[in-house]
Design a protein around this motif. Structure first.
Motif, PDB file in Angstrom:
ATOM      1  N   LEU A 297      -7.300   0.311  -1.721  1.00  0.00           N
ATOM      2  CA  LEU A 297      -6.092   0.078  -0.930  1.00  0.00           C
ATOM      3  C   LEU A 297      -6.424  -0.692   0.344  1.00  0.00           C
TER       4      LEU A 297
ATOM      5  N   GLU B 205      -5.055  -4.485   1.510  1.00  0.00           N
ATOM      6  CA  GLU B 205      -4.494  -4.836   2.813  1.00  0.00           C
ATOM      7  C   GLU B 205      -5.272  -5.982   3.457  1.00  0.00           C
TER       8      GLU B 205
ATOM      9  N   ARG C 177       0.830  -1.202   0.000  1.00  0.00           N
ATOM     10  CA  ARG C 177       0.000   0.000   0.000  1.00  0.00           C
ATOM     11  C   ARG C 177       0.868   1.256   0.000  1.00  0.00           C
TER      12      ARG C 177
ATOM     13  N   GLU D 185       0.771   4.108  -2.942  1.00  0.00           N
ATOM     14  CA  GLU D 185       0.533   5.523  -2.627  1.00  0.00           C
ATOM     15  C   GLU D 185       1.674   6.402  -3.143  1.00  0.00           C
TER      16      GLU D 185
END
Length: 476
Positions: free
Chosen positions: A270, A274, A230, A234
């Motif tokens: 996202l 996870e 993640r 980003e």
């Protein structure tokens, strides 16, 4: 002790922290006997200091490629020189793989990522051209073992910072792929890029288009399989590198999700990524992680504002599956990966029609059959797709899926659900109808499969009757 001497003593003490395998000692002895220096370098040193497993060993040396080949002669079990034009020779000894590269002091043309190869004369020449300071550390193995760290790689590693030996603009201009490697190390090692690295990545993102799709795909896969994907995604989005690699991901920032419960679909995706990682049981799963990240990429294209003010994304799973297939093909992923990820994207929304168990047994059979070998991944993806903050709703969704899995288990026990086939095969169809092989046999097979889905196992007698009834309808 003067500060410089103290620092040198501390650095040399670190040599004891880097495990030197016997094969490296053997190799160093051969280079020393020939009057050359040999250094363990780069990722091998970095990973050893981090306590990570070191599988392949990377070395650098002042010996030119011909001298490297001479040193390996009679020692290595196998030698390959496919990279010798770039000063690299590979070898294997007692199952250990080593790669030895002559000191480099290359110049890049600024158009491709291929350097004009120039050999260097010192370890310092070599280390300054490496991608990141944490990869620009070395341990000399010939003579007195010495820790070499001219660019503060150890301090950067301790601080968790990713920086470049030279300026990032120089480094990324030499090889734009290093920008994607930066994101990969963020994922794999949990490092944070230095502000100047982020600034250079942002300013130079367009240069990544110089890199072949195959190389980009390899780095992207390693990034996704890391411990912190993640953070890396980003970084790619924030620096606009994602516009080159996966433009569909930043595009999701424009689509508010239909439940009005997420800042945007991008953040939701996202979170799903996870949560899917948390559900992995056999190590990192590239197909599952790609599907989790891309499952909603069809939403921007299908976004529609309804009369009641809510936002809908009808058939976004169909559009998303097509977009996924196109993007992964452009990135040169293997066909099996493309097909599996696209199918998971296509199927991820189907469960939401299940409600509180409203599906017939036929619908459950189709769900299992359409998922095929992807069923366990689909279970993980669908469960991960629940990101609502409403605990009651989240619990209800999980209970509902528990119920679906229980029904699948029950049907599987009764019907060999994972291998649903018609009650009659092609040979039986031809025998009963008295027809040769051809399109009509295929049509009859598909009809019996549909009946099997709808009604469950028929048995031989009932299946023959159904086949004859269907065949009669096909006759003018």
């Amino acid at each position: 002790m003067p500060p410089t001497d103290l620092l040198r003593a501390q650095h040399n003490a670190l040599v004891d922290l880097v495990p030197i395998p016997p094969v490296a000692d053997e190799l160093a002895a051969r280079f020393a006997a020939a009057g050359h220096r040999l250094y363990l370098v780069g990722g091998s040193v970095r990973d050893a200091l981090l306590g990570r497993p070191v599988n392949d060993l990377d070395f650098t040396t002042d010996a030119r490629p011909e001298a490297v080949l001479a040193a390996l002669a009679g020692w290595a079990d196998a030698v390959w020189d496919t990279g010798i034009a770039f000063g690299t020779v590979g070898a294997r000894r007692h199952g250990a793989t080593v790669e030895i590269t002559t000191f480099r002091a290359d110049v890049y043309d600024g158009v491709t990522r291929n350097p004009v190869v120039a050999f260097g004369d010192t370890i310092e020449d070599d280390l300054v051209r490496r991608d990141f300071s944490v990869n620009a550390m070395a341990v000399e193995l010939t003579g007195t073992r010495t820790f070499v760290d001219p660019h503060g790689g150890l301090a950067a590693l301790h601080a968790g910072v990713l920086d470049t030996p030279a300026t990032p603009e120089e480094s990324f201009s030499d090889d734009p792929l290093r920008m994607l490697r930066a994101a990969r190390f963020v994922s794999q090692l949990g490092l944070a890029p230095a502000p100047r690295v982020v600034a250079a990545m942002t300013a130079m993102a367009g240069q990544l288009s110089r890199i072949t799709a195959e190389r980009v795909q390899a780095e992207l896969s390693k990034l996704l399989l890391g411990a912190h994907p993640r953070r890396a995604i980003e970084l790619l989005v924030d620096t606009e590198l994602a516009e080159v690699v996966l433009p569909e991901v930043p595009a999701m920032r424009l689509a508010v999700d239909e439940h009005m419960q997420h800042k945007d679909v991008y953040v939701h995706s996202l979170v799903v990524l996870e949560q899917a990682i948390d559900r992995e049981t056999d190590g990192p799963d590239l197909v599952l992680r790609l599907a989790a990240l891309l499952h909603d990429i069809g939403k921007p294209a299908t976004r529609r504002k309804e009369s009641d003010g809510r936002v809908s994304f009808h058939h976004h799973e169909v559009v998303g599956a097509k977009m996924t297939r196109r993007r992964l093909r452009e990135l040169r992923y293997p066909k099996s990966v493309v097909d599996d990820v696209a199918q998971l994207v296509f199927l991820h929304l189907r469960f939401h029609g299940y409600g509180n168990g409203a599906w017939t047994d036929s619908a459950v059979r189709r769900y299992v059959t359409d998922a095929g070998p992807l069923l366990e991944r689909l279970h993980r993806l669908v469960r991960s797709d629940c990101t609502t903050r409403n605990r009651r709703r989240a619990a209800a969704l999980q209970r509902s899926y528990d119920g679906l899995e229980e029904r699948i288990a029950a049907l599987r026990e009764q019907e060999e659900l994972d291998a649903i086939r018609p009650d009659l095969d092609g040979n039986a169809i031809m025998e009963i109808l008295g027809i040769p092989a051809g399109p009509l046999v295929g049509k009859a097979y598909k009809h019996l499969l549909a009946v099997r889905m709808e009604r469950g196992p028929l048995g031989r007698e009932e299946a023959e009757a159904e086949l004859r009834r269907w065949a009669a309808e096909q006759t003018p």
